[in-house]
Design an enzyme around this catalytic site. Structure first.
Site, PDB file in Angstrom:
ATOM      1  N   LYS A 153       0.671  -1.253   0.071  1.00 32.56           N
ATOM      2  CA  LYS A 153      -0.036   0.088  -0.052  1.00 32.56           C
ATOM      3  C   LYS A 153       1.001   1.419  -0.009  1.00 32.56           C
ATOM      4  O   LYS A 153       1.263   1.569   1.013  1.00 32.56           O
ATOM      5  CB  LYS A 153      -0.860  -0.147   1.113  1.00 32.56           C
ATOM      6  CG  LYS A 153      -2.281   0.859   0.982  1.00 32.56           C
ATOM      7  CD  LYS A 153      -1.827   2.291   0.965  1.00 32.56           C
ATOM      8  CE  LYS A 153      -1.846   3.097   2.266  1.00 32.56           C
ATOM      9  NZ  LYS A 153      -1.771   4.350   2.221  1.00 32.56           N
ATOM     10  N   GLU A 193       9.230   1.479  11.118  1.00 33.59           N
ATOM     11  CA  GLU A 193      10.365   2.212  10.894  1.00 33.59           C
ATOM     12  C   GLU A 193       9.711   3.758  10.930  1.00 33.59           C
ATOM     13  O   GLU A 193       9.234   3.975   9.921  1.00 33.59           O
ATOM     14  CB  GLU A 193      10.975   1.974   9.724  1.00 33.59           C
ATOM     15  CG  GLU A 193      12.425   2.437   9.372  1.00 33.59           C
ATOM     16  CD  GLU A 193      12.864   3.915   8.667  1.00 33.59           C
ATOM     17  OE1 GLU A 193      12.872   5.031   9.618  1.00 33.59           O
ATOM     18  OE2 GLU A 193      12.677   4.028   7.650  1.00 33.59           O
ATOM     19  N   CYS A 208      13.956  10.129   6.997  1.00 34.61           N
ATOM     20  CA  CYS A 208      13.846   9.763   8.296  1.00 34.61           C
ATOM     21  C   CYS A 208      15.277   9.836   9.206  1.00 34.61           C
ATOM     22  O   CYS A 208      15.493  10.158  10.058  1.00 34.61           O
ATOM     23  CB  CYS A 208      13.143   8.646   8.309  1.00 34.61           C
ATOM     24  SG  CYS A 208      13.816   7.100   7.492  1.00 34.61           S
ATOM     25  N   GLU A 265      10.430  16.340  14.538  1.00 31.97           N
ATOM     26  CA  GLU A 265      10.865  16.013  13.131  1.00 31.97           C
ATOM     27  C   GLU A 265      10.264  16.893  12.171  1.00 31.97           C
ATOM     28  O   GLU A 265       9.083  17.119  11.904  1.00 31.97           O
ATOM     29  CB  GLU A 265      10.634  14.598  12.648  1.00 31.97           C
ATOM     30  CG  GLU A 265      11.241  14.175  11.453  1.00 31.97           C
ATOM     31  CD  GLU A 265      10.823  12.722  11.110  1.00 31.97           C
ATOM     32  OE1 GLU A 265      11.702  12.020  10.490  1.00 31.97           O
ATOM     33  OE2 GLU A 265       9.798  12.247  11.258  1.00 31.97           O
TER      34      GLU A 265
END
Length: 488
Positions: free
Chosen positions: A182, A258, A291, A392
């Protein structure tokens, strides 16, 4: 700009449109305009994909026929190589990759990682002999068998979609699992190509399925809550990862996550080529949308003013050498969407409100085009308790924080909810290793060592995730252990 071919679903061995022919627009980051159409999967489409994957795992020999699946994974790899120009085009037009970045994390690194999976696959142990044990007047022989977990729901992000799709899909297939991929709504084409080429390779129906839609959550929620799905492999934000853990708990589903990062690069006072080390921390590759990027730069107080001067010169020298779609030397393009652009700009405004000093950048750049351009940005006079140092941002925004000594550097690096990657530089290897060993993070580079590659495990501590992707460990994440003991 080139219009992409329609991205189609791949369900139970068939490339097709969504139910009732629904589609949605793919918006290109370079222009902010429509660059293609994608099938808009309904709940019924997703349900059919889950049923197909379940059936293929339960009723075929995919889980046990190692020769078949390795052969097909290699054949699929060859087809991806033959379609490398298309992959490059998708990375540029869908994900907004600059031409100089395509050959790195977007395409070449993904295909290299695929090759690494094939290289480490023979190292996977499928049986473990635990020998015999005496007890209760008889002898028992004990042996563990490592078997594929079953149906995998692979939910991938938009930043480096091919790299993450390969990391998830190929590991699951080699382990003997069936997959529903997906991809994110921003980058459906980089998922659709898996279905198209799997069909050409001759994969059995249901082994690989690809579904996507305009709703970023619907298909993912179905995969996470459906008891027919045994494992969820997700890469994305920590907030969504927490929701997946919560929803997956209803069926006690295994989850691999993750997630986000706020990784620290620590440059110690004795680092050789200190100026080069500092200049190379400019957060410009793929507009900082990674990331594992090192978005916090930690430098000694004694060299803080020197660091500011180096960065001011480095960013000025970088100048406008970004945002050109056709320049093969450039590694920075736009951010992915208007939503992401607004998010990054809001953090830049917040940093100024928090009292940090904007050393360079900080502006949207509509002169670069009609897409989502934000210039490279760096904040100094930052304290680690500021939100721009803790949260972040996922954009081209670097924050610079001073430290007093090695202990303080470690403390600042660890004062984060994240723990994904990082780096340490020093002229004293043992000193650098001592600092690196004390940082709570999943991977860390010492003096420029490459800590992220397809043949080694990747993942995070704390809010950066659960489990490991890539390497032998990435394949083994998809295995269950069955212990069989028999009486002599």
């Amino acid at each position: 700009m080139t219009m992409l071919p329609e991205a189609k679903l791949y369900v139970d061995g068939t490339l097709r449109e969504a139910a009732a022919g629904r589609t949605f627009d793919i918006i290109g980051p370079w222009t902010g305009e429509v660059v293609g159409k994608a099938a808009d999967a309904s709940a019924a489409d997703v349900d059919e994909a889950i049923a197909a994957a379940r059936r293929a795992f339960d009723e075929s020999d995919w889980a046990t026929n190692v020769e078949l699946r390795v052969g097909l994974v290699k054949k699929l790899r060859d087809l991806f190589e033959e379609n490398k120009d298309r992959l490059n085009e998708l990375a540029r037009i869908e994900a907004g990759a600059a031409l100089g970045a395509v050959g790195r994390a977007h395409v070449d690194m993904a295909l290299d990682g695929w090759d690494d999976y094939l290289r480490v696959f023979p190292e996977v142990e499928w049986e473990t002999d635990y020998g015999t044990r005496e007890g209760y007047g008889f002898t028992s022989h004990r042996r563990a068998f490592h078997e594929p977990v079953g149906v995998v729901g692979a939910i991938s992000p938009w930043n480096v979609p091919l790299y993450v799709n390969v990391g998830k899909v190929i590991a699951a297939l080699l382990a003997g699992c069936t997959v529903i991929l997906k991809p994110a709504p921003n980058t459906p084409g980089m998922g659709a190509i898996f279905g198209e080429l799997a069909d050409k390779a001759g994969f059995p129906a249901g082994v690989i399925n690809v579904v996507f839609g305009s709703d970023p959550a619907e298909a993912g929620e179905m995969l996470v809550t459906d008891p027919r799905v045994d494992l969820i492999s997700f890469t994305g934000s920590t907030g969504v990862g927490k929701r997946i853990m919560e929803k997956g708990a209803q069926t006690l589903k295994r989850v691999f996550l993750e997630l986000g990062g706020k990784s620290a690069k620590i440059i110690l006072d004795d680092a050789p080529n200190f100026a080069m080390e500092v200049a190379q921390t400019m957060l410009v590759f793929h507009a900082g949308q990674g990331c594992a990027v090192q978005s916090r730069l930690l430098v000694p107080v004694s060299r803080y003013e020197e660091t500011k001067a180096i960065l001011a010169q480095a960013y000025a020298g970088f100048g406008d050498n970004w945002g050109d779609f056709d320049n093969p030397q450039q590694i920075m393009g736009p951010v992915i969407s208007q939503r992401q652009m607004d998010r990054v700009l809001s953090y830049i405004k917040l940093g100024q409100e928090e009292g940090a000093t904007l050393l360079a950048g900080g502006n949207a750049r509509p002169d670069k085009g009609t897409g989502y351009f934000i210039e490279p940005t760096v904040f100094v006079d930052v304290t680690n308790d500021m939100r721009i140092a803790q949260e972040e941002i996922f954009g081209p925004v670097l924050v610079v924080i001073p430290f007093d000594d090695d202990d303080a550097a470690v403390r600042i690096a660890n004062d984060s909810e994240y723990g994904l990657s990082g780096g340490v530089s020093s002229g004293d290897f043992e000193r650098a290793m001592s600092v690196a060993r004390r940082i709570r993070t999943g991977s860390i580079s010492v003096n420029g060592g490459m800590c992220i590659a397809g043949d080694i495990p990747f993942g995070g501590y704390k809010a950066s995730g659960v489990g490991r992707e890539w390497g032998r460990e990435g394949i083994e994440e998809h295995l269950e252990t069955k212990l069989i003991a028999w009486k002599e």
